[in-house]
Design an enzyme around this catalytic site. Structure first.
Site, PDB file in Angstrom:
ATOM      1  N   ARG A 253      -9.349   7.898  75.239  1.00 59.13           N
ATOM      2  CA  ARG A 253     -10.334   7.042  74.861  1.00 59.13           C
ATOM      3  C   ARG A 253      -9.806   5.583  74.687  1.00 59.13           C
ATOM      4  O   ARG A 253      -8.658   5.442  73.894  1.00 59.13           O
ATOM      5  CB  ARG A 253     -11.151   7.328  73.499  1.00 59.13           C
ATOM      6  CG  ARG A 253     -12.248   6.436  73.193  1.00 59.13           C
ATOM      7  CD  ARG A 253     -13.120   7.165  72.070  1.00 59.13           C
ATOM      8  NE  ARG A 253     -12.473   7.861  71.001  1.00 59.13           N
ATOM      9  CZ  ARG A 253     -13.209   8.783  70.274  1.00 59.13           C
ATOM     10  NH1 ARG A 253     -14.539   8.772  70.232  1.00 59.13           N
ATOM     11  NH2 ARG A 253     -12.455   9.257  69.309  1.00 59.13           N
ATOM     12  N   HIS A 283      -3.677  16.393  75.744  1.00 61.48           N
ATOM     13  CA  HIS A 283      -3.231  15.674  74.671  1.00 61.48           C
ATOM     14  C   HIS A 283      -1.805  16.299  74.298  1.00 61.48           C
ATOM     15  O   HIS A 283      -1.029  15.603  73.592  1.00 61.48           O
ATOM     16  CB  HIS A 283      -4.106  15.656  73.245  1.00 61.48           C
ATOM     17  CG  HIS A 283      -3.627  14.909  72.352  1.00 61.48           C
ATOM     18  ND1 HIS A 283      -3.141  15.306  71.061  1.00 61.48           N
ATOM     19  CD2 HIS A 283      -3.924  13.776  72.423  1.00 61.48           C
ATOM     20  CE1 HIS A 283      -2.704  14.321  70.414  1.00 61.48           C
ATOM     21  NE2 HIS A 283      -3.333  13.061  71.147  1.00 61.48           N
TER      22      HIS A 283
END
Length: 554
Positions: A253, A283
């Site tokens: 993001r 991640h």
């Protein structure tokens, strides 16, 4: 209306004298190219500023000559920034590029920030106009968007008001090391950023790119800097004929556009770029280098709690580890094979040492907590210490409550959101929650389990959040080398002894700052770690900052 821009809501009253004319409502967007703080002429050596919105309010009537201004107040909306992709999307990169164009002005509004002095009438007008509820409105006592104070931080001649900059030190495990591969082959190596330099990680990839014996480099990238030396090294490695595979998460993001640009450059250099999985964010922080040594292949692995970003590595506190252990190398190979499609998507590898989300990581944590419960007695209670960014997963919280009721002594070091309430009789009376808020942003994830005396220590890319444990690709890895286990316990110990930058969460949900008592010596954990790194880099192990440890023993 654009996301996260400062606007003035203006209530107007008609001045044409007609009866029954309704009040008018207008919006004036503050110009983003102008500074929020406008310097006034200096008097008596002081610096005085007025805020841009106050200047506009003072002269707002000039914009509405036919109406009387009744009220003008600042507000800001926040739009949902998540990008949701269909599972059958054919081109992830093109789809994200399209969504980025829409996000700034078309994402659903999820928050309305207003000046706390805004009238109820204006609040309700904004609420109805934006189709929000009362729960979506946040009144701010002070300027909206406090990042504007960053303008003041860079004022000249104010060094005495700023924190002294950290100069990252040579990591203690790499003092005198010339060949990083040779050093890793001999033992596991730990790096503690930003107190220790991030350069060895950059050197690791650069040396691999230029080493004729290196066959392949595989790495995950989530957030990288704008001029990343790691990306440059990966490009050069591909140009040098090495097999380079990069799992580049395009859905990170607010870094989507940056990552798209890097993806294109890496592909142009001959790197094999995987854009992550459509339904999950990758991640994990892992890099694998495969090197020919004699008649065998040796795998060198780097795993960490933070991003491969040389800029944030000077601000965020993170811990990472180099290893050449065969079992970790096997797991790293299986991990990249799984993500690059060399295995069936439904076929999750059987890990030897690591554990991954979304398949298995939450269950692993629950099993570790249950193990402490099973071994805990009132006479010999279990012990858990966990450091993370946020704690929100309700299954983990319930398990911790059960552990507390089984006499397990639990210390949680949670910088951000914590949905667990400590200190409640019969529920969480054996749980304590601390938060370290200092010049550096606490970002590392460390997990300690007493395990009946055979202590277990882990590092991870994941917090105890539902999004990490169920909706992302994450890694948990063990630290088994005794000196590194001791070092992690020392780090946790110092954090729990901090009496300068530590806050304690009460059962009410409110935080209180730890205060010095009597003759206590001040201990700021972040400053302690930096001075400790300086001492090691200088070759001295003398202790200059005394502290009273919070023992890991119960």
């Amino acid at each position: 209306m654009a996301n996260r821009t400062i606007n003035l809501a203006v209530l107007l009253e008609s001045t044409d004298g007609e009866d029954g004319v309704e009040d008018l409502f207008a919006v004036v967007q503050m110009p983003s190219m102008l500074p929020r703080f406008i310097a006034l002429p200096a008097t008596s050596g002081e610096r005085t500023f007025v805020m841009l919105e106050d200047v506009i309010k003072e002269h707002i009537a000039l914009l509405f000559s036919d109406s009387a201004v009744v009220e003008a107040a600042c507000f800001r909306i926040t739009r949902n920034a998540d990008i949701t992709l269909d599972e059958d999307v054919e081109d992830i990169l093109k789809e994200i590029q399209k969504e980025l164009k829409n996000r700034r002005k078309k994402g659903d509004i999820v928050r309305l920030e207003i000046e706390d002095k805004m009238s109820h009438t204006m609040q309700m007008t904004l609420r109805d106009w934006l189709m929000l509820t009362d729960a979506d409105i946040y009144a701010v006592d002070g300027p909206i968007d406090a990042t504007c104070f960053g303008e003041l931080y860079h004022l000249p001649d104010c060094d005495h008001l700023r924190y002294a900059p950290l100069a990252p030190q040579i990591p203690r495990d790499l003092l005198g090391v010339q060949d990083i591969f040779q050093a890793i082959a001999q033992r596991d190596i730990m790096l503690f950023h930003p107190y220790e330099s991030f350069d060895p990680m950059v050197q690791f990839i650069h040396q691999a790119a230029n080493d004729a014996d290196v066959f392949a480099i595989k790495q995950t990238l989530y957030r990288v800097s704008g001029n990343s030396p790691i990306v440059s090294a990966l490009k050069r490695a591909a140009e040098n004929g090495k097999q380079v595979t990069v799992i580049l998460e395009l859905k990170a993001r607010f870094d989507e556009a940056n990552n798209i640009e890097w993806a294109k450059r890496l592909e142009e250099s001959g790197c094999h770029v995987i854009y992550g999985l459509v339904e999950l964010k990758t991640h994990s922080k892992i890099a694998l280098v495969v090197r020919k040594e004699g008649d065998r292949l040796r795998r060198y692995v780097h795993l960490g709690t933070g991003n491969y970003n040389d800029t944030t590595a000077r601000i965020y506190t993170d811990i990472s580890m180099f290893t050449a252990r065969e079992d970790i190398g096997d797991d790293a190979t299986a991990f990249f094979n799984f993500l690059t499609g060399c295995r069936e998507p439904s076929s999750v590898p059987s890990w030897k040492e690591i554990c991954t989300a979304p398949h298995g990581l939450k269950d692993k944590f629950l099993a570790l907590i249950q193990n402490e419960i099973n071994q805990s007695t009132p006479e010999k209670p279990g012990r858990i210490i966990a450091k993370m960014n946020s704690l929100t997963n309700k299954d983990i919280i319930k398990a911790l409550y059960q552990a507390s009721n089984a006499s397990v002594q639990i210390d949680l070091i949670v910088r951000g959101i914590c949905c667990l309430r400590p200190g409640r009789p019969g529920v969480s009376e054996n749980i304590r929650v601390s938060s370290i808020i200092g010049p550096q942003l606490e970002h590392s994830r460390i997990f300690y389990f007493q395990n009946g005396g055979d202590e277990l220590l882990y590092l991870s890319s994941a917090d105890w959040m539902t999004r990490n444990l169920e909706n992302r690709v994450e890694i948990l890895f063990p630290v088994v080398q005794e000196n590194l286990k001791d070092r992690l316990k020392h780090i946790l110990d110092i954090h729990l002894s901090d009496n300068v930058n530590r806050y304690i969460l009460a059962s009410s949900g409110l935080y209180r700052k730890v205060r010095l008592q009597g003759n206590d010596m001040p201990l700021a954990s972040q400053l302690y770690f930096y001075e400790e790194a300086c001492r090691h880099a200088a070759g001295s192990h003398a202790t200059s900052i005394p502290y009273i440890p919070v023992t890991l023993e119960t």
